[in-house]
Design an enzyme around this catalytic site. Structure first.
Site, PDB file in Angstrom:
ATOM      1  N   HIS A   1      45.171  44.392  43.043  1.00 61.85           N
ATOM      2  CA  HIS A   1      44.822  43.792  44.330  1.00 61.85           C
ATOM      3  C   HIS A   1      43.327  43.484  44.351  1.00 61.85           C
ATOM      4  O   HIS A   1      42.498  44.351  44.054  1.00 61.85           O
ATOM      5  CB  HIS A   1      45.163  44.727  45.492  1.00 61.85           C
ATOM      6  CG  HIS A   1      44.841  44.139  46.831  1.00 61.85           C
ATOM      7  ND1 HIS A   1      45.514  43.053  47.339  1.00 61.85           N
ATOM      8  CD2 HIS A   1      43.902  44.462  47.753  1.00 61.85           C
ATOM      9  CE1 HIS A   1      45.013  42.735  48.527  1.00 61.85           C
ATOM     10  NE2 HIS A   1      44.035  43.586  48.797  1.00 61.85           N
ATOM     11  N   SER A   2      42.987  42.243  44.687  1.00 56.03           N
ATOM     12  CA  SER A   2      41.600  41.777  44.794  1.00 56.03           C
ATOM     13  C   SER A   2      40.879  42.033  43.467  1.00 56.03           C
ATOM     14  O   SER A   2      41.317  41.554  42.430  1.00 56.03           O
ATOM     15  CB  SER A   2      40.932  42.468  45.984  1.00 56.03           C
ATOM     16  OG  SER A   2      39.736  41.826  46.340  1.00 56.03           O
ATOM     17  N   MET A   3      39.783  42.790  43.461  1.00 52.67           N
ATOM     18  CA  MET A   3      39.100  43.079  42.201  1.00 52.67           C
ATOM     19  C   MET A   3      40.075  43.618  41.157  1.00 52.67           C
ATOM     20  O   MET A   3      39.982  43.297  39.963  1.00 52.67           O
ATOM     21  CB  MET A   3      37.983  44.101  42.425  1.00 52.67           C
ATOM     22  CG  MET A   3      37.230  44.495  41.161  1.00 52.67           C
ATOM     23  SD  MET A   3      36.091  45.898  41.362  1.00 52.67           S
ATOM     24  CE  MET A   3      37.203  47.277  41.137  1.00 52.67           C
TER      25      MET A   3
ATOM     26  N   SER B   1      47.027  39.924  43.156  1.00 55.33           N
ATOM     27  CA  SER B   1      47.085  39.827  44.611  1.00 55.33           C
ATOM     28  C   SER B   1      45.700  39.583  45.186  1.00 55.33           C
ATOM     29  O   SER B   1      44.725  40.249  44.803  1.00 55.33           O
ATOM     30  CB  SER B   1      47.660  41.139  45.171  1.00 55.33           C
ATOM     31  OG  SER B   1      47.482  41.247  46.566  1.00 55.33           O
TER      32      SER B   1
END
Length: 257
Positions: A100-102, A128
């Site tokens: 997720h993200s990073m 994501s």
């Protein structure tokens, strides 16, 4: 109610293991990578929603929770190398990676290392709330004041950000947040970016102010199989907290393909 066993790999601080609910050897291991400033707790609700024969490994970054006393990692190569090494004892069954993200970019770099160094191709790379590496635009937030850094994170959505209003917690949490932003914003992929040999699925909150649909669709350029899908949900950058049941159901379907 039966208590679930949750533990790390013996002698290994990098992974928090949620064993398969079936109680037997898992069919597949899902490795989950948190966002900048995040921790393995983000995924604590997932095991009960995943298929019973799937084991979840949540990545534990240094500088938070039980690894609070350890220095944070501030460069992508060091972080991805360490996670890859931690996964080596767990390659006896297929892996899939979700970030997720990073964490999406860390998962991507881990997938590249697994395939190049160990001949292991993850079943699927799932990313994501993150632009494809060659489309990401650094914000320079890690160079700004504490207040500006926190405000920049809050602009994305609210996932436990009230902790930054408590001085004692703020002091504990900010070093990891700043280190993670330094890591992801100083990261530069290879030119041209290297594709993974896995199918790729991207997930996006439709109201995410941190990445737009086109930059997320660019992940399609990073699967050498040409197998790519995009799933979208109501919500902002942290849609996965509010839409957990729907998201994990979709992830479970994607693991079967």
């Amino acid at each position: 109610m039966t208590e679930r066993r949750v533990h790390g790999v013996r002698g290994e601080p990098w992974l928090r293991c949620y064993p398969a609910r079936s109680g037997s050897r898992p069919r597949l291991r899902l490795v989950c990578f948190p966002h900048a400033g995040g921790n393995a707790q983000l995924y604590h609700g997932w095991p009960a929603r995943l298929p019973a024969d799937v084991e979840l490994l949540a990545v534990c970054y240094p500088g938070r929770q039980e690894r609070l006393a350890e220095p944070c990692v501030t460069d992508m190569a060091t972080l991805a190398d360490a996670v890859t090494e931690a996964l080596l004892p767990r390659l006896d069954v297929p892996l899939a990676l979700f970030g997720h993200s990073m964490g999406s970019t860390v998962a991507y770099e881990t997938a590249l290392r697994l395939q190049a160094r160990h001949g292991v191709v993850p079943r699927r790379l799932m990313v994501s709330a993150r632009s494809a590496p060659h489309r990401a635009r650094p914000t320079g937030l890690y160079l700004r004041t504490d207040d500006e850094l926190v405000a920049g994170v809050r602009r994305l959505g609210d996932l436990g950000s009230q902790a930054y209003d408590i001085p004692e917690l703020r002091e504990l949490l900010l070093p990891a947040l700043r280190a993670d932003y330094r890591l992801i914003e100083s990261y530069r992929p290879a030119t041209p970016p290297e594709p993974v040999a896995s199918p790729v699925t991207a997930y996006l909150g439709r109201g995410d102010p941190g990445c737009d649909r086109d930059s997320v669709l660019a992940w399609s350029e990073l699967s050498s199989t040409g197998d790519f899908a995009l799933r979208t949900y109501p919500g902002d950058h942290f849609y996965l907290a509010q839409r957990e049941a729907e998201l994990v159901a979709d992830v479970s379907k994607d693991l079967e393909e």
